[in-house]
Design an enzyme around this catalytic site. Sequence first.
Site, short mmCIF file in Angstrom:
data_model
loop_
_atom_site.label_atom_id
_atom_site.label_comp_id
_atom_site.label_asym_id
_atom_site.label_seq_id
_atom_site.Cartn_x
_atom_site.Cartn_y
_atom_site.Cartn_z
N ASP A 151 0.70 -1.26 0.23
CA ASP A 151 -0.52 0.15 0.00
C ASP A 151 0.82 1.07 0.05
O ASP A 151 0.40 2.53 0.48
CB ASP A 151 -0.87 -0.26 1.10
CG ASP A 151 -1.62 -1.16 1.26
OD1 ASP A 151 -1.92 -1.68 0.19
OD2 ASP A 151 -2.22 -1.32 1.99
N GLU A 181 -4.36 -1.22 -1.09
CA GLU A 181 -5.77 -0.58 -0.80
C GLU A 181 -6.53 0.17 -1.36
O GLU A 181 -6.84 1.62 -1.17
CB GLU A 181 -5.81 -0.43 0.79
CG GLU A 181 -7.09 -0.26 1.26
CD GLU A 181 -7.50 -0.10 2.97
OE1 GLU A 181 -6.08 -0.06 3.96
OE2 GLU A 181 -8.57 -0.11 3.65
N LYS A 225 -6.32 -4.75 -2.80
CA LYS A 225 -7.29 -5.30 -1.67
C LYS A 225 -8.40 -4.76 -0.83
O LYS A 225 -7.72 -3.42 -1.12
CB LYS A 225 -6.14 -5.61 -1.43
CG LYS A 225 -5.52 -4.92 0.13
CD LYS A 225 -4.99 -5.65 0.41
CE LYS A 225 -3.91 -4.42 0.93
NZ LYS A 225 -4.28 -3.55 2.18
N VAL A 269 3.12 0.48 4.05
CA VAL A 269 2.56 1.26 5.82
C VAL A 269 1.20 0.46 5.47
O VAL A 269 0.45 0.32 4.10
CB VAL A 269 2.15 2.59 4.65
CG1 VAL A 269 3.93 3.12 5.26
CG2 VAL A 269 1.50 2.91 3.29
N CYS A 310 -2.52 -2.66 7.69
CA CYS A 310 -2.13 -3.57 6.65
C CYS A 310 -0.88 -4.76 6.29
O CYS A 310 -1.04 -5.65 6.32
CB CYS A 310 -2.15 -2.49 5.37
SG CYS A 310 -3.93 -1.91 4.82
C1 C5J Z 1 -2.78 0.76 5.58
C2 C5J Z 1 -4.50 1.81 6.34
N1 C5J Z 1 -2.17 0.02 4.04
N2 C5J Z 1 -3.90 2.15 7.80
N3 C5J Z 1 -4.62 1.21 5.64
O1 C5J Z 1 -1.96 0.48 6.34
O2 C5J Z 1 -6.51 1.75 7.12
#
Ligand code: C5J
Length: 222
Positions: free
Chosen positions: A24, A72, A129, A157, A162
């Site tokens: 992500d 995401e 995803k 991240v 995630c």
């Molecule tokens: C991820 C989030 N990528 N923090 N998403 O960690 O909502």
Amino acid sequence: MFTVKARPYDYAFDPQRTALLMIDMQRDFIEEGGFGAALGNDVLLLRAAVPPARMLLSLCRELGVTIVHTKEAHRPDLSDCPPSKLLRGGTALKIGDSGPMGRILVDGEEGSDFIPELAPLRGETVIVKPGKGAFYATGLQALLHNAGITHLLFAGVTTEVCVQTSMREANDRGYECLLVADATESYFPEYKKATLDMIAAQGGIVGWTASLRQLSDACAAR
Ligand code: C5J
């Protein structure tokens, strides 16, 4: 085989049977005006992971490790976004609303793009995803299985959301997982530290952690 000085003990991997999961690294989390900022986070904190993540990508490309980038993001009609996720947070800007980088967390919008420094190369896999975990509602497991992958390197991240969710999913599926500590970042430094500690605790109950330096030293030493 390479052997990395890792926590809680040495981690050995064969690049031919290893994939890098770059989780992500999208504008929605790392730049102003996206999902992370809409939730009230200081998105600049995540930039610390960008140079190490770039170096990690280069190293893995040189080694012939399979590269998988995840993002995401939801379908434009939000049919893959549960109402609970849509409503969570009570913020002014919600998933699907229009922001400065297009619709928040919607696939195909500017915000859902990878940051330019970490853009996938042609031929590298991108997994979109709808959840926090990279295995949930995606074809990732079949892809790794068909490629004969047994070991996973993690970066990206955010560390405790995630990245950790995906690593726990992978661990339960039998993958030997290592999180590269300086190539991941959180909006909350204390949560990053806690996640790294949790992963390696109890003899590596979720997997291993190592610095990029420890990983690259192992690859140079062979
Ligand atoms: C991820 C989030 N990528 N923090 N998403 O960690 O909502």
